[in-house]
Design a protein around this motif. Sequence first.
Motif, PDB file in Angstrom:
ATOM      1  N   THR A 145      34.697 145.396  65.322  1.00 30.55           N
ATOM      2  CA  THR A 145      36.000 145.498  65.959  1.00 30.55           C
ATOM      3  C   THR A 145      37.187 145.714  64.689  1.00 30.55           C
ATOM      4  O   THR A 145      38.263 146.014  64.934  1.00 30.55           O
ATOM      5  CB  THR A 145      36.482 144.312  66.669  1.00 30.55           C
ATOM      6  OG1 THR A 145      36.319 142.948  65.900  1.00 30.55           O
ATOM      7  CG2 THR A 145      35.783 144.319  67.981  1.00 30.55           C
ATOM      8  N   SER A 201      35.326 150.682  59.437  1.00 29.40           N
ATOM      9  CA  SER A 201      34.789 151.947  60.151  1.00 29.40           C
ATOM     10  C   SER A 201      34.721 153.220  58.932  1.00 29.40           C
ATOM     11  O   SER A 201      34.146 154.080  59.194  1.00 29.40           O
ATOM     12  CB  SER A 201      35.768 152.557  61.042  1.00 29.40           C
ATOM     13  OG  SER A 201      37.103 152.602  60.666  1.00 29.40           O
ATOM     14  N   PHE A 229      32.836 151.731  65.686  1.00 31.70           N
ATOM     15  CA  PHE A 229      33.407 150.377  65.986  1.00 31.70           C
ATOM     16  C   PHE A 229      33.151 150.606  67.443  1.00 31.70           C
ATOM     17  O   PHE A 229      32.503 151.303  68.234  1.00 31.70           O
ATOM     18  CB  PHE A 229      35.015 150.466  65.828  1.00 31.70           C
ATOM     19  CG  PHE A 229      35.662 151.771  66.193  1.00 31.70           C
ATOM     20  CD1 PHE A 229      35.889 151.984  67.400  1.00 31.70           C
ATOM     21  CD2 PHE A 229      35.748 152.805  65.226  1.00 31.70           C
ATOM     22  CE1 PHE A 229      36.678 153.126  67.633  1.00 31.70           C
ATOM     23  CE2 PHE A 229      36.214 153.898  65.168  1.00 31.70           C
ATOM     24  CZ  PHE A 229      36.924 154.257  66.759  1.00 31.70           C
ATOM     25  N   ARG A 237      40.694 160.312  61.758  1.00 30.25           N
ATOM     26  CA  ARG A 237      41.085 159.268  61.867  1.00 30.25           C
ATOM     27  C   ARG A 237      42.279 159.027  63.033  1.00 30.25           C
ATOM     28  O   ARG A 237      42.949 159.986  63.102  1.00 30.25           O
ATOM     29  CB  ARG A 237      42.263 158.877  60.257  1.00 30.25           C
ATOM     30  CG  ARG A 237      42.589 157.387  60.530  1.00 30.25           C
ATOM     31  CD  ARG A 237      43.424 157.287  59.137  1.00 30.25           C
ATOM     32  NE  ARG A 237      44.522 158.016  59.535  1.00 30.25           N
ATOM     33  CZ  ARG A 237      45.770 158.084  58.764  1.00 30.25           C
ATOM     34  NH1 ARG A 237      45.761 157.448  58.013  1.00 30.25           N
ATOM     35  NH2 ARG A 237      46.837 158.853  58.903  1.00 30.25           N
ATOM     36  N   CYS A 261      31.275 156.897  66.758  1.00 32.98           N
ATOM     37  CA  CYS A 261      32.513 155.915  66.352  1.00 32.98           C
ATOM     38  C   CYS A 261      31.562 154.646  65.736  1.00 32.98           C
ATOM     39  O   CYS A 261      30.682 153.954  66.490  1.00 32.98           O
ATOM     40  CB  CYS A 261      32.957 155.453  67.695  1.00 32.98           C
ATOM     41  SG  CYS A 261      33.444 156.669  68.744  1.00 32.98           S
ATOM     42  N   GLN A 304      38.474 147.523  62.170  1.00 35.36           N
ATOM     43  CA  GLN A 304      38.786 149.029  61.428  1.00 35.36           C
ATOM     44  C   GLN A 304      38.807 149.149  60.572  1.00 35.36           C
ATOM     45  O   GLN A 304      38.476 150.426  60.001  1.00 35.36           O
ATOM     46  CB  GLN A 304      40.347 149.343  62.252  1.00 35.36           C
ATOM     47  CG  GLN A 304      41.487 148.348  61.579  1.00 35.36           C
ATOM     48  CD  GLN A 304      42.820 148.377  62.409  1.00 35.36           C
ATOM     49  OE1 GLN A 304      42.584 148.392  63.454  1.00 35.36           O
ATOM     50  NE2 GLN A 304      43.835 148.034  61.733  1.00 35.36           N
ATOM     51  N   SER A 341      44.068 153.465  62.561  1.00 33.12           N
ATOM     52  CA  SER A 341      43.349 152.757  61.306  1.00 33.12           C
ATOM     53  C   SER A 341      41.844 153.065  61.649  1.00 33.12           C
ATOM     54  O   SER A 341      41.124 152.766  60.604  1.00 33.12           O
ATOM     55  CB  SER A 341      43.925 151.380  61.139  1.00 33.12           C
ATOM     56  OG  SER A 341      45.116 151.308  60.627  1.00 33.12           O
ATOM     57  N   TYR A 342      41.499 153.736  62.341  1.00 33.93           N
ATOM     58  CA  TYR A 342      39.910 153.815  62.789  1.00 33.93           C
ATOM     59  C   TYR A 342      39.502 155.290  62.219  1.00 33.93           C
ATOM     60  O   TYR A 342      40.233 156.135  62.470  1.00 33.93           O
ATOM     61  CB  TYR A 342      39.823 153.528  64.331  1.00 33.93           C
ATOM     62  CG  TYR A 342      39.909 152.282  64.828  1.00 33.93           C
ATOM     63  CD1 TYR A 342      38.883 151.322  64.712  1.00 33.93           C
ATOM     64  CD2 TYR A 342      41.197 152.022  65.462  1.00 33.93           C
ATOM     65  CE1 TYR A 342      39.094 150.213  65.215  1.00 33.93           C
ATOM     66  CE2 TYR A 342      41.376 150.576  66.000  1.00 33.93           C
ATOM     67  CZ  TYR A 342      40.357 149.763  65.796  1.00 33.93           C
ATOM     68  OH  TYR A 342      40.711 148.451  66.163  1.00 33.93           O
ATOM     69  N   TYR A 346      36.272 157.934  62.293  1.00 33.80           N
ATOM     70  CA  TYR A 346      35.067 158.492  63.140  1.00 33.80           C
ATOM     71  C   TYR A 346      34.861 159.583  62.791  1.00 33.80           C
ATOM     72  O   TYR A 346      35.523 160.398  61.880  1.00 33.80           O
ATOM     73  CB  TYR A 346      35.500 158.027  64.700  1.00 33.80           C
ATOM     74  CG  TYR A 346      36.712 159.240  65.210  1.00 33.80           C
ATOM     75  CD1 TYR A 346      36.056 160.058  65.831  1.00 33.80           C
ATOM     76  CD2 TYR A 346      37.889 158.780  64.987  1.00 33.80           C
ATOM     77  CE1 TYR A 346      36.949 161.317  66.622  1.00 33.80           C
ATOM     78  CE2 TYR A 346      38.757 159.868  65.671  1.00 33.80           C
ATOM     79  CZ  TYR A 346      38.219 160.764  66.482  1.00 33.80           C
ATOM     80  OH  TYR A 346      39.106 161.877  67.046  1.00 33.80           O
TER      81      TYR A 346
END
Length: 194
Positions: A106, A111, A59, A36, A57, A108, A39-40, A42
């Motif tokens: 886009t 994700s 996003f 992380r 990713c 988050q 807030s994303y 992956y």
Amino acid sequence: MLQDIESIPADIVVSLSEKKIGFRLDNADLVFVPLRKYSYRYIVVANFRDGRFEVICPFKDIAIIQSDAFNVICKFRKVFKAVHSRSTRVDIFDMPTIFGSVSNQTNQNDSGVFVLQLLLAYDGKTHFHFKEEHAKPLRESITYYLCTHEENELIMPEIKDIARQHHKQKVIVHLHGSQGKSFFVSCKFFSSFF
């Protein structure tokens, strides 16, 4: 632990030892490291079978996590070498890094849902492409999976009641692979519960 800038790889070597995880890491084909940044969410995949690191990713903007991913891979290499100094299967320092986006999202918040789906289904070959409309059925499917999994130590009575009261619906989410192939992910969820 691999994202912690202050940690020293020697401090986390124990986390990846055969004694701790139950197998030799260098015998695995794919090692998933969910991460992380802000807030994303992956994933970094150590793809030992194909000799590369993959940063996936879910996003659109890869630049958000790029430096973080390189730091994680650098630390992973050092820890792997400390744990498996005699490994002949792969030279961890010769493995290139490949970045890929599997969604134009886009948002988050989605994700995390897409990362969970990747952890469940990614085989190291076919890359998913998630669309905005995939988030809701995947979220429902994963929630159902987590709440009703047979290996849960305790399934709350409320969840058992809901499972008895509502019939399962099957939703097919059509995802596209990176090489033009398409495939389906079957999702089961309770329509009236969610």
